[in-house]
Design an enzyme around this catalytic site. Structure first.
Site: not given
Ligand code: INI
Length: 155
Positions: A22, A56, A58, A81-82, A86, A88, A113, A127
């Site tokens: 993703f 992320a 999984e 993860v944005i 998103t 959720h 992480f 980043r």
């Protein structure tokens, strides 16, 4: 006084990079940064395994399988993860982080992480190799450091 500190080179270590697909164009830069950091700090390319997963969410399950197999010294978890796109976000980011934490505590295999949890695509790009460095490379360095610290405290 005894001070134990991790070394930043590892000539024998075996590392797995587990990367979400993703937001792939961001995550690919993290993977590139992580591989570059590992190799420049002595890890043989033959000792790096890259595993792709859907997202992320999984990563912890696959990290658990890799860690339990027992032939990898550390895992570098990479994803993006944005929040902006998103609804959720909190569930995916939170489960990814807490799942990885559980895996490393349950198995003793460090799970660095390197999952970006950001507000928007701009922060993600910053980043992933632009003005805020490359968090994939930073996670890889943390993994090397942890392998060294764990080795020293078990001697
Ligand atoms: N996975 C990510 O890694 N990043 C995201 O931003 C994201 N969004 O936006 O939803 C995302 N979703 C997929 C998720 O990780 C799982 O793959 C999916 O829910 C199936 O279990």
């Amino acid at each position: 006084m005894q001070v134990i500190e991790g070394k930043y080179t590892d000539a024998d270590g075996r590392y797995a990079i587990i990367a979400g697909r993703f937001n792939q164009f961001v995550v690919d830069s993290l993977v590139e940064g992580a591989i570059d950091a590992l190799v420049r700090h002595g890890v043989s390319e033959d000792h790096i395994t890259v595993i792709r997963v859907p997202g992320a969410y999984e990563i912890p399950l696959v990290a658990q399988g890799v860690a339990e197999k027992g032939d990898i010294d550390a895992i570098v978890a990479l994803g993006a993860v944005i929040r902006g796109s998103t609804p959720h976000f909190d569930y995916i980011a939170g489960e990814s982080a807490s799942g990885l934490s559980k895996v490393q505590l349950d198995t003793g295999v460090p799970c660095a992480f390197g999952v970006l949890t950001v507000e928007d695509i701009e922060q993600a790009i910053e980043r992933a190799g632009t003005k805020a460095g490359n968090k994939g490379a930073e996670a890889a360095m943390a993994a090397i450091e942890l392998v060294s610290v764990l080795k020293q405290i078990s001697e």
